[in-house]
Design a protein around this motif. Structure first.
Motif, PDB file in Angstrom:
ATOM      1  N   ASN A 247       0.881  -1.160   0.000  1.00  0.00           N
ATOM      2  CA  ASN A 247       0.000   0.000   0.000  1.00  0.00           C
ATOM      3  C   ASN A 247       0.917   1.207   0.000  1.00  0.00           C
ATOM      4  OD1 ASN A 247      -2.487  -1.343   0.107  1.00  0.00           O
ATOM      5  ND2 ASN A 247      -2.206  -1.684   2.322  1.00  0.00           N
ATOM      6  N   GLU A 248       0.697   2.093  -0.931  1.00  0.00           N
ATOM      7  CA  GLU A 248       1.631   3.208  -1.091  1.00  0.00           C
ATOM      8  C   GLU A 248       1.783   4.008   0.211  1.00  0.00           C
ATOM      9  OE1 GLU A 248       0.844   5.757  -4.382  1.00  0.00           O
ATOM     10  OE2 GLU A 248       2.792   6.759  -4.194  1.00  0.00           O
ATOM     11  N   ALA A 249       0.656   4.229   0.902  1.00  0.00           N
ATOM     12  CA  ALA A 249       0.714   5.048   2.113  1.00  0.00           C
ATOM     13  C   ALA A 249       1.602   4.406   3.183  1.00  0.00           C
ATOM     14  CB  ALA A 249      -0.698   5.277   2.661  1.00  0.00           C
ATOM     15  N   ASP A 250       1.487   3.069   3.345  1.00  0.00           N
ATOM     16  CA  ASP A 250       2.313   2.361   4.336  1.00  0.00           C
ATOM     17  C   ASP A 250       3.796   2.501   4.002  1.00  0.00           C
ATOM     18  OD1 ASP A 250      -0.054   1.501   5.399  1.00  0.00           O
ATOM     19  OD2 ASP A 250       0.034  -0.494   4.446  1.00  0.00           O
ATOM     20  N   ALA A 251       4.102   2.304   2.730  1.00  0.00           N
ATOM     21  CA  ALA A 251       5.508   2.361   2.319  1.00  0.00           C
ATOM     22  C   ALA A 251       6.054   3.767   2.482  1.00  0.00           C
ATOM     23  CB  ALA A 251       5.639   1.904   0.865  1.00  0.00           C
ATOM     24  N   MET A 252       5.272   4.762   2.067  1.00  0.00           N
ATOM     25  CA  MET A 252       5.742   6.142   2.153  1.00  0.00           C
ATOM     26  C   MET A 252       5.909   6.583   3.603  1.00  0.00           C
ATOM     27  SD  MET A 252       6.480   6.888  -0.818  1.00  0.00           S
ATOM     28  CE  MET A 252       7.015   8.563  -0.581  1.00  0.00           C
ATOM     29  N   GLU A 253       5.098   6.025   4.463  1.00  0.00           N
ATOM     30  CA  GLU A 253       5.237   6.332   5.884  1.00  0.00           C
ATOM     31  C   GLU A 253       6.650   5.968   6.363  1.00  0.00           C
ATOM     32  OE1 GLU A 253       3.612   7.813   8.182  1.00  0.00           O
ATOM     33  OE2 GLU A 253       4.710   7.111   9.937  1.00  0.00           O
ATOM     34  N   ILE A 254       7.126   4.806   5.952  1.00  0.00           N
ATOM     35  CA  ILE A 254       8.471   4.386   6.358  1.00  0.00           C
ATOM     36  C   ILE A 254       9.543   5.241   5.672  1.00  0.00           C
ATOM     37  CG2 ILE A 254      10.158   2.488   6.293  1.00  0.00           C
ATOM     38  CD1 ILE A 254       7.718   0.585   6.460  1.00  0.00           C
ATOM     39  N   ILE A 255       9.397   5.399   4.354  1.00  0.00           N
ATOM     40  CA  ILE A 255      10.418   6.150   3.603  1.00  0.00           C
ATOM     41  C   ILE A 255      10.531   7.581   4.143  1.00  0.00           C
ATOM     42  CG2 ILE A 255      11.082   7.022   1.315  1.00  0.00           C
ATOM     43  CD1 ILE A 255       9.663   4.568   0.118  1.00  0.00           C
ATOM     44  N   TRP A 275      -0.169  -2.758  -6.562  1.00  0.00           N
ATOM     45  CA  TRP A 275      -0.259  -4.222  -6.576  1.00  0.00           C
ATOM     46  C   TRP A 275      -0.244  -4.781  -7.998  1.00  0.00           C
ATOM     47  CZ3 TRP A 275       0.542  -6.418  -1.975  1.00  0.00           C
ATOM     48  CH2 TRP A 275       0.382  -5.586  -0.847  1.00  0.00           C
ATOM     49  N   ASP A 276       0.176  -3.947  -8.931  1.00  0.00           N
ATOM     50  CA  ASP A 276       0.226  -4.410 -10.323  1.00  0.00           C
ATOM     51  C   ASP A 276       1.430  -5.313 -10.559  1.00  0.00           C
ATOM     52  OD1 ASP A 276      -1.940  -2.827 -10.692  1.00  0.00           O
ATOM     53  OD2 ASP A 276      -0.873  -1.218 -11.756  1.00  0.00           O
ATOM     54  N   ASN A 277       1.397  -5.984 -11.689  1.00  0.00           N
ATOM     55  CA  ASN A 277       2.496  -6.806 -12.150  1.00  0.00           C
ATOM     56  C   ASN A 277       3.785  -5.965 -12.255  1.00  0.00           C
ATOM     57  OD1 ASN A 277       4.259  -7.746 -14.160  1.00  0.00           O
ATOM     58  ND2 ASN A 277       2.630  -8.957 -15.098  1.00  0.00           N
ATOM     59  N   LYS A 278       4.865  -6.489 -11.706  1.00  0.00           N
ATOM     60  CA  LYS A 278       6.107  -5.683 -11.665  1.00  0.00           C
ATOM     61  C   LYS A 278       6.698  -5.417 -13.052  1.00  0.00           C
ATOM     62  CE  LYS A 278       7.447  -6.271  -6.937  1.00  0.00           C
ATOM     63  NZ  LYS A 278       8.510  -6.334  -5.955  1.00  0.00           N
TER      64      LYS A 278
END
Lengths: 543, 72
Positions: A247-255, A275-278
């Motif tokens: 989830n972008e928000a979770d990741a950005m919270e850490i970054i 969550w799309d195909n890499k």
């Protein structure tokens, strides 16, 4: 790539090692690297190298002076000549300076050695700023890796001016190979990173930022150090991107907020956190950055993701992820070296300390275009005839040890040599050669056989130490002059090919002689020399 | 020791193992030229601890003389 290795010391062993796998110029001795570069007629120029490595042994170059001013002057002059010799379409690597020798180990002034070496570094850096094709060969790193004691070898130095140990020579050769390989491939531009278990340990969004491990010790430290490597890569020109399933928000919270995050949001040029195909996300990144996917490297801890990307976009480079977290930094360093490193190596900026260092940035007025002729003139070469009788030992050695500059490769005993001297139908010439850098001693000998008003140059031998400086032109003029005084009208000369004397295969063409098959007059001479007719090439010059 | 030296010579001259024998000379071995000779002296010293004074080293031109000089 056509490669040349030039040096003021004997680097032939490196050339020999490199020749096993690539096209390398066969240098004619050493110590004339600037002459070879400046001379448009030199065999180096006709070889037309694409990449030139210059290994300058700094103590030789500066004649071991320890005076800062004087050393700076000498290095500055070298740099000026070097700059005049540069060609735009050639890449040059010049070795860093390292002063090796007991004399430098007993200096009272503990900063002196470092200062002298730094004068060289500064000069190279200045040249590199003006010419993007001039780069620095990381010589010091090799010495530091191996240690001075293992890197240098005194016995081969005194025997044959080979300064490096067998092991060091191999290291130098492999370093040259690596550089050439890097020159051939286009470096990658973009590093695409996953987040969970790649930039930090654990999964984002499990709790707050405390759910991931990123810290100053333990496993967290492994990831923090990895980020440090990546940050420096970014500062060195690598474009960073994130392609991660979160989830972008979770990741950005850490970054944005994790206290141990080294990489900051603005360090990433592109972020695909969804969550799309890499593979699709990577293609989108390529579009956004307007770069082709073959300049992408994808780093992800998940084998299935790596395989997916490999399968769907084979142009993307996908390195393996290390088994152990403690190998993360090292793995990233290897990725940098293998895929991103450009051959532009900049010396760390050093403080402009004293005025002598500034002086060393070669005074612009001193920069003058130097032609090969000017350079040779500047060397102040002196070729002096010496008594044959007084130098018989050295002459014998020249006859019997010289392979390259040797027109017929005749070997002689001491007894034979004594007879030559006594024989009125023969004339031997020996020459001492010196230039402003020092006296090379007796390095050239000629044997001529006299037949009425003809002379035959049957042997012409010169030490490779003085090759490439047009010494042969001066020698032949002196010999011809002397022969004229003796009443000689026609001079013949011979060339007999050997395994090793290719450097003189067209010597007499260059010296103004013509090939001839009219050899009636010298037939007997050939018999005396034990050379059968047709075996040797004969040349002639009238008057 | 003799065999060690011969194998070292193969290595320094970049020849397949077993190329250099007790009968090898500079004359009959193309790869054994003056450059290779100097490297050989360096490697004898650093890898096998055998050193030969320079004046003597340049006189050696075959394996027999080398063994004789090294007293091996």
């Amino acid at each position: 790539m056509r490669t040349a290795i030039l040096s003021n010391i004997n680097m032939d062993p490196v050339i020999r090692l490199l020749k096993r796998s690539r096209d390398v110029f066969t240098s004619e001795g050493y110590g004339n690297e600037l002459g070879a570069l400046l001379n448009k007629e030199s065999s180096l120029s006709s070889y037309d190298p694409e990449i030139v490595f210059l290994f300058e042994e700094l103590s030789e170059l500066t004649e071991h002076v320890t005076d800062r001013e004087k050393a700076s002057e000498i290095m500055g002059e070298w740099a000026g000549n070097f700059e005049s010799a540069l060609k735009d379409n050639v890449i040059y690597y010049v070795s860093e300076g390292y002063l090796y020798g007991a004399d430098y180990r007993v200096l009272g002034d503990m900063f002196l050695k470092e200062d002298l070496e730094r004068i060289w570094s500064n000069l190279l850096r200045e040249i590199g700023k003006r010419h993007s094709n001039v780069r620095i060969f990381p010589y010091r790193a090799l010495i530091e890796k191996m240690g001075e004691g293992d890197f240098f070898c005194d016995s081969t130095w005194y025997m044959g001016k080979i300064l490096h140990s067998g092991k060091a020579l191999k290291e130098i050769a492999s370093s040259v190979n690596e550089i050439i390989e890097r020159e051939r491939v286009t470096p990658k531009k973009v590093l695409i990173l996953d987040l969970d278990n790649t930039l930090w340990k654990g999964l984002a969004g499990e709790k707050d930022t405390s759910g991931v491990e990123l810290s100053d010790s333990g496993v967290g430290r492994c990831f923090k150090d990895l980020q440090r490597v990546i940050l420096n890569m970014k500062n060195n020109g690598v474009i960073l991107g994130i392609v991660s399933k979160n989830n972008e928000a979770d990741a950005m919270e850490i970054i944005e907020n994790h206290p141990h995050m080294i990489l900051k949001p603005e360090d990433f040029a592109v972020k695909m956190i969804n969550w799309d195909n890499k593979a699709d996300n990577i293609l989108k990144c390529a579009k956004i950055l307007n770069l082709s996917v073959d300049s992408f490297v994808f780093f992800d801890d998940s084998k299935s993701e790596r395989e997916l990307v490999k399968g769907m976009i084979p142009e993307v480079t996908v390195p393996d992820f290390p088994e152990s977290e403690s190998k993360l930094s090292e793995t990233m360093e290897k990725i940098f070296n293998e895929y991103f490193k450009k051959n532009v190596y900049t010396l760390e900026d050093s403080k402009k300390t004293e005025s002598y260092l500034i002086n060393a940035k070669r005074n612009e007025e001193k920069v003058r275009a130097v032609s090969f002729e000017d350079y040779i003139k500047g060397l102040d070469i002196k070729v002096e005839p010496v008594s044959v009788e007084d130098n018989l030992d050295r002459i014998l050695q020249l006859f019997n040890k010289t392979n390259q500059f040797n027109i017929t490769t005749r070997r002689h005993t001491r007894g034979e040599l004594d007879n030559f001297v006594k024989d009125p139908c023969q004339k031997l010439f020996a020459f001492n050669v010196s230039d402003k850098f020092g006296d090379d001693g007796v390095v050239c000998v000629l044997r001529t056989l006299i037949k009425k008003d003809c002379a035959v140059i049957s042997e012409f031998v010169m030490s490779c130490r003085v090759m490439g400086k047009n010494v042969e032109n001066i020698v032949i003029e002196k010999v011809e002059e002397k022969l004229r005084q003796m009443g000689i009208k026609t001079v013949y000369a011979l060339y007999l090919e050997s395994l090793k004397n290719a450097p003189v295969s067209n010597l007499f063409d260059k010296l103004g002689y013509e090939k001839t098959s009219e050899i009636k007059e010298i037939k007997e001479v050939l018999v005396d020399l034990d050379i059968s007719e047709g075996e040797a090439t004969c040349y002639v010059k009238q008057g | 020791m003799r065999d060690k030296i011969l194998r070292l010579m193969d290595d320094v001259f970049m020849l397949p193992e077993g190329s250099i024998t007790e009968d090898s000379t500079m004359e009959n071995t193309l790869e054994w030229d003056s450059l290779a000779h100097v490297l050989l002296m360096g490697e004898l010293e650093s890898r096998l601890g055998l050193s030969i004074p320079i004046e003597d080293a340049i006189e050696i031109t075959d394996v027999k003389q080398l063994f004789e000089r090294l007293k091996v």
